[in-house]
Design an enzyme around this catalytic site. Structure first.
Site, PDB file in Angstrom:
ATOM      1  N   HIS A 189      -3.643 -42.674   0.130  1.00 16.32           N
ATOM      2  CA  HIS A 189      -3.796 -43.560  -1.086  1.00 16.32           C
ATOM      3  C   HIS A 189      -4.984 -42.936  -1.847  1.00 16.32           C
ATOM      4  O   HIS A 189      -4.675 -42.812  -2.923  1.00 16.32           O
ATOM      5  CB  HIS A 189      -4.227 -44.998  -0.764  1.00 16.32           C
ATOM      6  N   ARG A 196      -3.228   3.044   8.622  1.00 16.82           N
ATOM      7  CA  ARG A 196      -3.388   1.871   7.765  1.00 16.82           C
ATOM      8  C   ARG A 196      -2.145   1.006   7.817  1.00 16.82           C
ATOM      9  O   ARG A 196      -1.215   1.286   7.422  1.00 16.82           O
ATOM     10  CB  ARG A 196      -3.597   2.531   6.394  1.00 16.82           C
ATOM     11  N   MET A 204      -5.802  -7.231   8.546  1.00 13.61           N
ATOM     12  CA  MET A 204      -4.856  -6.365   9.354  1.00 13.61           C
ATOM     13  C   MET A 204      -6.075  -5.179   9.740  1.00 13.61           C
ATOM     14  O   MET A 204      -7.001  -4.889   8.956  1.00 13.61           O
ATOM     15  CB  MET A 204      -3.638  -6.187   9.119  1.00 13.61           C
ATOM     16  N   LYS A 218       0.772  -1.139   0.108  1.00 18.26           N
ATOM     17  CA  LYS A 218       0.112   0.027   0.047  1.00 18.26           C
ATOM     18  C   LYS A 218       0.980   1.099   0.040  1.00 18.26           C
ATOM     19  O   LYS A 218       0.573   2.084  -0.899  1.00 18.26           O
ATOM     20  CB  LYS A 218      -0.933  -0.106   1.261  1.00 18.26           C
ATOM     21  N   SER A 278      16.002 -42.231 -13.157  1.00 17.45           N
ATOM     22  CA  SER A 278      14.694 -41.530 -12.895  1.00 17.45           C
ATOM     23  C   SER A 278      14.662 -41.517 -11.360  1.00 17.45           C
ATOM     24  O   SER A 278      14.668 -42.459 -10.619  1.00 17.45           O
ATOM     25  CB  SER A 278      13.544 -42.385 -13.583  1.00 17.45           C
ATOM     26  N   TYR A 331      13.916 -34.462 -18.184  1.00 16.92           N
ATOM     27  CA  TYR A 331      12.196 -34.491 -18.357  1.00 16.92           C
ATOM     28  C   TYR A 331      11.919 -34.878 -16.864  1.00 16.92           C
ATOM     29  O   TYR A 331      12.707 -35.076 -15.967  1.00 16.92           O
ATOM     30  CB  TYR A 331      12.021 -35.557 -19.331  1.00 16.92           C
ATOM     31  N   ARG A 345      -3.369  -1.253  -6.499  1.00 15.28           N
ATOM     32  CA  ARG A 345      -2.521  -2.312  -6.625  1.00 15.28           C
ATOM     33  C   ARG A 345      -2.602  -3.008  -7.878  1.00 15.28           C
ATOM     34  O   ARG A 345      -3.645  -2.878  -8.359  1.00 15.28           O
ATOM     35  CB  ARG A 345      -2.447  -3.219  -5.637  1.00 15.28           C
ATOM     36  N   GLY A 396      -8.354  -7.701   4.285  1.00 13.52           N
ATOM     37  CA  GLY A 396      -9.192  -7.700   5.576  1.00 13.52           C
ATOM     38  C   GLY A 396      -8.703  -8.389   6.707  1.00 13.52           C
ATOM     39  O   GLY A 396      -9.114  -8.533   7.829  1.00 13.52           O
ATOM     40  N   CYS A 414      10.008 -39.122 -11.842  1.00  9.75           N
ATOM     41  CA  CYS A 414       8.657 -39.739 -11.831  1.00  9.75           C
ATOM     42  C   CYS A 414       8.336 -39.604 -10.539  1.00  9.75           C
ATOM     43  O   CYS A 414       8.969 -39.736  -9.504  1.00  9.75           O
ATOM     44  CB  CYS A 414       8.705 -41.127 -12.602  1.00  9.75           C
TER      45      CYS A 414
HETATM   46  P1  ADP Z   1      -7.687  -2.344   3.525  1.00  8.75           P
HETATM   47  O1  ADP Z   1      -6.333  -2.652   3.540  1.00  8.75           O
HETATM   48  O2  ADP Z   1      -8.430  -3.066   4.578  1.00  8.75           O
HETATM   49  O3  ADP Z   1      -8.270  -2.039   2.285  1.00  8.75           O
HETATM   50  P2  ADP Z   1      -7.333   0.546   4.052  1.00  8.75           P
HETATM   51  O4  ADP Z   1      -6.086   1.020   4.840  1.00  8.75           O
HETATM   52  O5  ADP Z   1      -7.387   0.598   2.615  1.00  8.75           O
HETATM   53  O6  ADP Z   1      -7.660  -1.067   4.545  1.00  8.75           O
HETATM   54  O7  ADP Z   1      -8.596   1.336   4.545  1.00  8.75           O
HETATM   55  C1  ADP Z   1      -9.966   0.850   4.883  1.00  8.75           C
HETATM   56  C2  ADP Z   1     -10.827   1.958   4.192  1.00  8.75           C
HETATM   57  O8  ADP Z   1     -10.668   3.222   4.666  1.00  8.75           O
HETATM   58  C3  ADP Z   1     -10.712   2.063   2.525  1.00  8.75           C
HETATM   59  O9  ADP Z   1     -11.845   2.211   2.039  1.00  8.75           O
HETATM   60  C4  ADP Z   1      -9.899   3.384   2.426  1.00  8.75           C
HETATM   61  O10 ADP Z   1     -10.325   3.959   1.065  1.00  8.75           O
HETATM   62  C5  ADP Z   1     -10.446   4.200   3.487  1.00  8.75           C
HETATM   63  N1  ADP Z   1      -9.502   5.304   3.843  1.00  8.75           N
HETATM   64  C6  ADP Z   1      -8.186   4.856   4.133  1.00  8.75           C
HETATM   65  N2  ADP Z   1      -7.485   5.997   4.535  1.00  8.75           N
HETATM   66  C7  ADP Z   1      -8.193   6.988   4.222  1.00  8.75           C
HETATM   67  C8  ADP Z   1      -8.182   8.517   4.312  1.00  8.75           C
HETATM   68  N3  ADP Z   1      -6.984   9.220   4.866  1.00  8.75           N
HETATM   69  N4  ADP Z   1      -9.141   9.259   3.970  1.00  8.75           N
HETATM   70  C9  ADP Z   1     -10.217   8.677   3.485  1.00  8.75           C
HETATM   71  N5  ADP Z   1     -10.467   7.426   3.448  1.00  8.75           N
HETATM   72  C10 ADP Z   1      -9.605   6.524   3.843  1.00  8.75           C
HETATM   73 MG    MG Z   2      -7.932  -0.650   1.305  1.00  6.08          MG
END
Ligand code: ADP
Ligand code: MG
Ligand code: MG
Length: 901
Positions: A458, A97, A108, A28, A785, A873, A342, A106, A853
Site C-alpha cells: 500500500h 577476454r 566476467m 567487445k 478503461s 490514451y 563501445r 566487472g 488507468c
Molecule cells: P573488462 O571487460 O573487465 O574491461 P577486458 O577484457 O577489457 O576486461 O580486459 C581487462 C584489462 O586488460 C583492460 O584494461 C584491457 O585494456 C586489458 N587488456 C585486455 N587485453 C589486452 C591485450 N591484448 N593487451 C594489453 N592489455 C589488454
Molecule cells: Mg575492458
C-alpha cells in the site's frame, strides 16, 4: 538441447566481424572487429562466438569443431605476428577476454599474458631488451589472474603475498619491486597455486589457452553474473563470446602506459576529453586503482604523438558510432593500441544532453534523439537528489519503493504528521505498513518509511501515485508506534528526530542530508523557461519532450482525485483525467456520514446520510472540472468495500470493552462492531465492492451520479466547460452495467436538462470475464478503461497485497517472470485479455474510446504495449505523466518495441 555441426563457424577473425554482430561476437568482439576494419591500430586476434559458449554450457563440453577452428586461427595469428604462442625465444602472448551481448562491467573474466611459462619468460625478457623486471612482472600477473579466474584460487592469497613482498622491500609501490623480487614472487605464487589446485601451474601454452577459454565460458554462470543479469533484465541464455587478443604491453617502461577515455563527460554530457592515464602499467591497474592515475590531458606532455593520434581516433569513433564512446587503450613504447570501444554508459542527465548535442551537430535527427533516451531516465531526473558526503552513513536499507530524497522529523501516526506539517515542518511518516487510513498523513509527509512490504505494498503504490518518496520493507527497523520510536542497529530514533530516506536506493540515514531540487521538475512546473536557461539539461529535455508530443498518437491523462493534483498534472502535460477515485471523498471528517450510511436501519436514515454527502461530493467535482477546463474527466464510482471506511474490528472491540468498563453508552460502538462483523469477508478483493455495491445499496451510485452531473452543470453555468465520463468499476457482465446505466441516465437527464452538458457512461475492464465478453459489454458502454491492477490480480489470481512479500522473490529467481506483472504489463496473458477486449469492443461499437488507468499507464514498457494495441490514451499519476508522454512518443517511432539498454 543444443545441437552443433562440424560446419558451424565458432571462430571469427577480427577482420571478419563488425559492430552489428553483437549477438554472435559479443559487444567487445564486434567492436574490436569494427575498429580493425576502420583501419585503427587493434592488436590482431579472433573471437569465439556466443554460440560456442551456449553449446558448452548446455553440454558441459566444447562443441565439436571448436578445437580445430581455434587451432587454425591461432596458427594464422602466429603467422601474421611471426611468433609462436609461448615460444621460448620469442613468445606470442595473448589475452583471453570475455565479452557478452550486453556489457556486464566487472562481472566476467579476463586473463592476460597467456603463453608465459618458466622458459618463455626468459624469451620475453630478451625480446624486451633484457627487461627482466617486465618479464617477471608479466608472469606473476598471469599466475595471479589464471589462478584466480581459471582455478578459483582465493585472490587474497596472491594479494597478500604481493603486499608481503612490498613490505619486505619497505615500499608501497609495485614499481619498487625489481626483477629479483618479482622472480621470488613468481615462486611464491606457484606454491599458492599448487597448494590450492593440487597441481603445478600449467606450463603448456595451449593448455593455458584452452583452460582460460573454458573459464570465460563458465564465468557466464558465476553467481555475481547471474545476479547482475537478473537486476538488469538481461536474458540468462545469451552466453558470452571469448576474445583472444595479441598482448601489447603498457608496462614496458615510462614510454609505455595504459588508459581509459570517454569522448564526452558520461556524467554531465559536456564536450571535452575525459579519461585517466597510468604510465608503465598493464590494463587492469587503471580500473583496480592500484596506483594513482593522471588526467588524460597529461598524456599530451608525456607523449604528444600518441596523444594527438588518440584524440584523432576518438573523434573518428564518435563520428562513426554517432554517439558517446568509451575507450581502452595501451601505449607500448610510444605506439598506440586500441583495446576496446563501445557506446558508453552515461547518467540519465548525460543521455538527454548528449542526444541534444548530437542533433545540434547534425549527427542524428530528433527521432534518433528520442530513441536514445527513455522514461526511466526522465523519471530519475524528476526527483530531488541527496548531496551525499562522507559524513552520512546509511543505518538501514529497504526497497526503493518510490524514488526521491526526503528528510524530516519522524512521526508514527497520520494525525501527528498532519499536525506537524500544519506547523510547516517536514515529516517522515514511519509505519510498520500503511493502510488507507494513513492517507492524510502520507499527503502531509515528505516521505514514507515502512519496515514491511514490497514494491506493491500500500505504502509503495500510494506513494508512487503521489510522487512521494517511499522506502518500504526496511526490516532492520523495529517500529514501536505506541512508544513513538523505532530501533535500528542498536540505536533509538524517537518522534521528532530527523531522518533522511532515499527512495531510489532504499537507504535510510540519520539526520538531515541536504537535498538539491530537480531542475527538470522546475521546468515542467513552468518556473524554468527552457528558452532562457543556460541549463543544458533543461534545454535538451524540452526539445526532446516537444518532439515526443509531436510524434505520439496516445493521449496521456492523469489519475487525480483532487483539484490540486489535477492542476499539477496539467502543468506536467496531462490531457484529462483518466481516473478520479471517489473513495477519498468518504474519508477524513466525512467518515461520520459514511458510518451513518452504513448503519442506516431504514430507507429514510440512509437517504438522509446520502443527502448529506451529496453537496460535499458535488463540491469536489466542481473543483476538479474547473481545473481541467473542458478536458475529459473520468470519474470512477465508489469501488472499495464499505467496511474499509470503518475502524478495524480489533480496535472497535477494544473501544466497546473500555466504554463498557467505564459504564459509558456504547450503543453506537456496538452497532459499528456488529456492522463490521456482518460485513466481514474472507476475500474482500473478490467481495462486495465496485458495481456490486451500487446494485446492493440503494441510492449510493445515484447520489454520486447526481453529484457529478450537478457539478458539471454548475461549472457550465459559470461559463466553464465540463466533460465528465462516469466509469463503473468491477463490471463482469453487461447486465450489471445496464442496470446501473438505466438509473444513471434518468438522473443525468433530469439534472442536465438543456444545459448542454454531456455525460458519458462507460465501464472499467478489470474482471477477466468483462474482457472476454467485451463485445456484449460494449453495447452498453460509451468507453472502456482497462483497470490493469485488478485485471492482473484476477488474471493471475494474485492477491496484490500479499504476493509480493510472500513469494514473488522466488518467481523472479526462477524466471517465471522477469519483472512483477503489477509493475509492467504481462503481454502474453493479461495483455491478451486487453487485446481481445479492444478488438471485440471496437467490433461491436466502432470508435469505442479505449484507455487504461492503473499503475501500468506510467510504466515505459507497458506504454509501448498500449500503443501497439491501439488504445486512445493512458492515464497515470501526475508525476508519471511526462514519462508516459516521452514513452508514447518513443513507441510511435519504434515499430519493434523498446530496447532501451
Ligand atoms: P573488462 O571487460 O573487465 O574491461 P577486458 O577484457 O577489457 O576486461 O580486459 C581487462 C584489462 O586488460 C583492460 O584494461 C584491457 O585494456 C586489458 N587488456 C585486455 N587485453 C589486452 C591485450 N591484448 N593487451 C594489453 N592489455 C589488454
Ligand atoms: Mg575492458
Ligand atoms: Mg480496480
Amino acid at each position: 538441447m543444443v545441437t552443433t555441426h562440424e560446419t558451424d563457424k565458432f571462430v571469427y577473425d577480427f577482420a571478419e566481424g563488425n559492430k552489428d554482430l553483437k549477438d554472435l561476437l559479443g559487444g567487445k568482439g564486434a567492436n574490436l572487429a569494427e575498429m580493425t576494419n576502420l583501419g585503427l591500430p587493434v592488436p590482431p586476434g579472433f573471437t569465439i562466438t556466443t554460440g560456442a559458449c551456449q553449446a558448452y554450457l548446455a553440454t558441459g563440453r566444447e562443441p565439436d569443431g571448436l578445437a580445430g577452428q581455434i587451432e587454425a586461427h591461432l596458427e594464422a595469428l602466429e603467422r601474421a605476428m611471426g611468433r609462436r604462442l609461448g615460444d621460448p625465444q620469442d613468445p606470442l602472448l595473448v589475452s583471453v577476454r570475455s565479452g557478452a551481448r550486453f556489457s556486464m562491467p566487472g562481472m566476467m573474466e579476463t586473463v592476460l599474458n597467456v603463453g608465459l611459462n618458466d622458459r618463455s619468460v626468459v624469451g620475453l625478457s630478451d625480446q624486451a631488451g633484457q627487461n627482466d623486471r617486465f618479464a617477471w612482472d608479466s608472469y606473476r600477473r598471469l599466475i595471479q589472474m589464471f589462478g584466480k579466474t581459471v582455478c578459483e584460487v582465493p585472490g587474497e592469497e596472491f594479494e597478500h603475498a604481493l603486499d608481503e613482498a612490498k613490505r619486505a622491500k619497505g615500499t608501497h609501490d609495485d614499481l619498487d619491486l625489481d626483477a629479483d623480487d618479482l622472480r621470488g614472487l613468481v615462486e611464491t605464487y606457484k606454491k599458492i597455486f599448487a597448494k590450492h589446485t593440487g597441481r603445478e601451474f600449467p606450463q603448456e601454452p595451449r593448455e593455458q589457452l584452452d583452460l582460460a577459454i573454458r573459464a570465460v565460458f563458465e564465468s557466464w554462470n558465476a553467481e555475481r553474473a547471474i545476479l547482475y543479469r537478473r537486476q538488469e533484465r538481461i536474458p540468462a541464455d545469451l552466453g558470452t563470446a571469448v576474445n583472444v587478443v595479441t598482448m601489447v604491453f603498457g608496462n614496458l617502461g615510462p614510454d609505455s602506459g595504459t588508459g581509459v577515455a570517454f569522448t564526452r563527460d558520461p556524467g554531465s554530457g559536456a564536450q571535452g576529453i575525459y579519461g585517466d592515464y597510468l604510465a608503465n602499467a598493464q590494463g587492469e591497474d587503471v580500473v583496480a586503482g592500484i596506483r594513482n592515475t593522471v588526467p588524460l590531458q597529461e598524456l599530451e606532455r608525456l607523449d604528444k604523438t600518441s596523444y594527438d593520434q588518440l584524440l584523432d581516433i576518438m573523434a573518428r569513433l564518435e563520428g562513426h558510432y554517432q554517439d558517446l564512446c568509451d575507450i581502452e587503450f595501451t601505449i607500448e613504447r610510444g605506439k598506440l593500441w586500441m583495446l576496446q570501444t563501445r557506446v558508453g554508459k552515461r547518467t540519465a542527465a548525460a543521455a538527454f544532453v548528449i542526444a541534444g548535442q548530437l542533433v545540434d551537430e547534425g549527427l542524428i535527427d530528433l527521432d534518433e534523439a528520442l530513441h536514445r533516451v527513455n522514461g526511466a531516465q526522465l523519471a530519475q531526473l524528476m526527483f530531488p537528489r541527496f548531496q551525499l558526503d562522507h559524513e552520512f552513513e546509511a543505518v538501514a536499507r529497504g526497497i526503493g519503493a518510490s524514488p526521491g530524497a526526503a528528510s524530516g522529523a519522524v512521526v508514527f501516526t497520520s494525525a501527528r504528521a498532519v499536525e506537524l506539517a500544519a506547523e510547516g515542518k517536514s515529516v517522515i511518516l514511519v509505519r510498520r505498513e500503511t493502510n488507507p487510513d494513513d492517507l492524510n498523513g502520507m499527503i502531509a509527509a515528505q516521505g514514507i518509511l515502512t519496515s514491511r512490504g514490497g514494491k506493491t505494498s500500500h505504502a509503495a503504490v500510494v506513494a508512487r501515485g503521489m510522487g512521494k518518496t517511499c522506502v518500504s520493507g526496511a526490516d532492520e527497523i523495529e517500529v514501536n508506534v505506541p512508544a513513538k520510536r523505532f530501533n535500528v542497529g542498536g540505536r533509538t530514533v524517537s518522534e521528532g528526530d530527523v531522518v533522511s530516506i532515499d527512495g531510489t536506493t532504499g537507504k535510510v540515514y540519520l539526520g538531515e542530508v541536504p537535498v538539491t531540487p530537480s531542475e527538470v521538475v522546475q521546468y515542467f512546473e513552468g518556473s524554468l523557461d527552457p528558452e532562457r536557461t543556460d541549463d543544458a539539461l533543461v534545454r535538451a529535455v524540452h526539445r526532446i519532450m516537444t518532439h515526443a508530443d509531436a510524434r505520439r498518437r496516445l493521449a496521456v491523462r492523469t489519475n487525480a482525485d483532487t483539484g490540486a493534483d489535477a492542476a499539477r498534472a496539467r502543468r506536467f502535460g496531462a490531457e484529462g483525467i483518466g481516473l478520479c477515485r471517489t473513495e477519498h471523498m468518504f474519508l477524513g471528517d466525512r467518515r461520520e456520514l459514511v458510518e451513518r450510511l452504513i448503519l442506516a436501519a431504514t430507507d429514510a436514515e440512509r437517504t438522509d446520510a446520502l443527502a448529506a454527502l451529496l453537496p460535499l461530493q458535488r463540491q469536489d467535482f466542481v473543483e476538479i472540472f474547473r481545473e481541467m477546463a473542458g478536458l475529459p474527466v473520468t470519474v470512477r464510482l465508489i469501488d472499495p468495500p464499505l467496511h474499509e471506511f470503518l475502524p478495524p474490528l480489533e480496535q472497535l472491540a477494544v473501544n466497546v470493552a473500555v466504554a463498557q468498563e467505564r459504564g459509558e453508552d456504547v450503543a453506537k460502538e456496538e452497532a459499528l462492531l456488529a456492522a463490521v462483523r456482518r460485513m466481514h469477508e474472507e476475500n474482500p478483493m473478490l467481495g462486495l465492492r465496485g458495481v456490486r455495491l451500487g446494485l446492493v445499496i440503494p441510492g449510493l451510485f445515484a447520489m454520486q451520479v447526481r453529484a457529478i452531473a450537478e457539478a458539471a452543470v454548475a461549472v457550465t453555468r459559470d461559463g466553464g466547460t465540463a466533460c465528465p465520463e462516469i466509469m463503473v468499476p468491477l463490471v463482469g457482465a453487461v447486465q450489471e452495467l445496464e442496470t446501473v446505466r438505466a438509473e444513471a441516465e434518468k438522473i443525468i437527464a433530469e439534472v442536465v436538462g438543456d444545459s448542454g452538458v454531456e455525460v458519458l457512461i462507460g465501464t472499467m475492464i478489470e474482471v477477466p470475464r468483462a474482457a472476454l465478453t467485451a463485445g456484449q459489454i460494449a453495447e452498453a458502454a460509451q468507453f472502456f478503461s482497462f483497470g490493469t491492477n485488478d485485471l492482473t490480480q484476477m488474471g493471475w489470481g494474485f492477491s496484490r497485497d500479499d504476493v509480493e512479500g510472500a513469494f514473488f522473490w522466488r518467481y523472479l529467481e526462477l524466471g517465471i517472470f522477469g519483472i512483477s506483472p503489477f509493475e509492467s504489463i504481462d503481454r502474453d496473458g493479461v495483455g491478451r485479455l486487453i487485446r481481445i477486449a479492444a478488438e471485440e469492443g471496437r467490433a461491436a461499437r466502432p470508435g469505442l474510446k479505449l484507455g487504461v488507468c492503473g499503475e501500468h499507464g506510467g510504466d515505459p514498457d507497458s506504454v509501448h504495449f498500449f500503443h501497439e494495441v491501439g488504445l486512445d490514451y493512458v492515464s497515470c499519476s501526475p508525476f508519471r505523466v511526462p514519462v508516459a508522454r516521452l514513452e508514447a512518443g518513443r513507441a510511435a517511432i519504434e515499430t519493434t518495441g523498446s530496447d532501451s539498454r
